[in-house]
Design a protein around this motif. Structure first.
Motif, short mmCIF file in Angstrom:
data_model
loop_
_atom_site.label_atom_id
_atom_site.label_comp_id
_atom_site.label_asym_id
_atom_site.label_seq_id
_atom_site.Cartn_x
_atom_site.Cartn_y
_atom_site.Cartn_z
N LYS A 21 0.82 -1.21 0.00
CA LYS A 21 0.00 0.00 0.00
C LYS A 21 0.86 1.27 0.00
O LYS A 21 0.51 2.25 -0.66
N ALA A 22 1.98 1.24 0.70
CA ALA A 22 2.87 2.41 0.70
C ALA A 22 3.45 2.61 -0.70
O ALA A 22 3.53 3.75 -1.18
N SER A 23 3.83 1.53 -1.36
CA SER A 23 4.37 1.63 -2.72
C SER A 23 3.32 2.16 -3.68
O SER A 23 3.62 3.00 -4.54
N ALA A 24 2.09 1.69 -3.54
CA ALA A 24 1.01 2.16 -4.40
C ALA A 24 0.75 3.65 -4.17
O ALA A 24 0.52 4.41 -5.12
N ALA A 25 0.80 4.08 -2.93
CA ALA A 25 0.57 5.50 -2.61
C ALA A 25 1.65 6.38 -3.23
O ALA A 25 1.36 7.46 -3.75
N VAL A 26 2.90 5.92 -3.21
CA VAL A 26 3.98 6.67 -3.84
C VAL A 26 3.73 6.79 -5.34
O VAL A 26 3.85 7.87 -5.92
N GLY A 27 3.33 5.69 -5.97
CA GLY A 27 3.04 5.71 -7.40
C GLY A 27 1.88 6.63 -7.75
O GLY A 27 1.94 7.39 -8.72
N GLN A 28 0.82 6.58 -6.96
CA GLN A 28 -0.34 7.44 -7.21
C GLN A 28 0.00 8.91 -7.04
O GLN A 28 -0.44 9.76 -7.82
N ALA B 7 3.03 10.25 -7.42
CA ALA B 7 3.90 10.63 -8.54
C ALA B 7 3.09 10.83 -9.82
O ALA B 7 3.32 11.79 -10.57
N LEU B 8 2.12 9.97 -10.08
CA LEU B 8 1.27 10.10 -11.26
C LEU B 8 0.45 11.38 -11.21
O LEU B 8 0.36 12.12 -12.20
N THR C 67 -6.60 15.16 -21.39
CA THR C 67 -7.52 14.71 -22.43
C THR C 67 -7.50 13.20 -22.60
O THR C 67 -8.38 12.65 -23.23
N ALA C 68 -6.49 12.54 -22.07
CA ALA C 68 -6.39 11.10 -22.20
C ALA C 68 -7.28 10.41 -21.17
O ALA C 68 -7.60 10.97 -20.12
N VAL C 69 -7.67 9.20 -21.47
CA VAL C 69 -8.45 8.40 -20.53
C VAL C 69 -7.47 7.50 -19.79
O VAL C 69 -6.68 6.80 -20.39
N VAL C 70 -7.53 7.54 -18.48
CA VAL C 70 -6.65 6.71 -17.65
C VAL C 70 -7.44 5.51 -17.18
O VAL C 70 -8.52 5.65 -16.61
N ILE C 71 -6.91 4.34 -17.44
CA ILE C 71 -7.55 3.10 -16.99
C ILE C 71 -6.81 2.64 -15.76
O ILE C 71 -5.61 2.37 -15.81
N ARG C 72 -7.50 2.56 -14.66
CA ARG C 72 -6.87 2.15 -13.40
C ARG C 72 -6.83 0.63 -13.31
O ARG C 72 -7.82 -0.04 -13.55
#
Length: 76
Positions: free
Chosen positions: A32-39, A41-42, A59-64
């Protein structure tokens, strides 16, 4: 040199989790900490890109995609 600014505190907390609650909780916290860092940064990258392009919204569609895996037999 890399400044730790709270990283050392985060590591200490996660290691305390491992000691007191076990490896499963420890691994979950790391994931979860790694995912939070990635989110984070994104989100910052998208903010900067929008600022450079002069657009308020991307304008792009982001697919989670899921950031954690379900264990066999685990329900949604």
């Amino acid at each position: 040199m890399i400044e730790l600014d709270g990283l050392d505190e985060l590591i200490a907390k996660i290691l305390m989790l491992r000691k007191s609650l076990g490896k499963r909780i420890y691994r979950d916290a790391i994931t979860k900490a790694s995912a939070a860092v990635g989110q984070t940064a994104l989100a910052e990258a998208e903010r900067r890109a929008a600022k450079r392009s002069g657009k308020r919204r991307p304008t792009a569609v982001v697919i989670r995609f899921p950031v954690t895996r379900r264990k066999p037999g685990e329900q949604r």
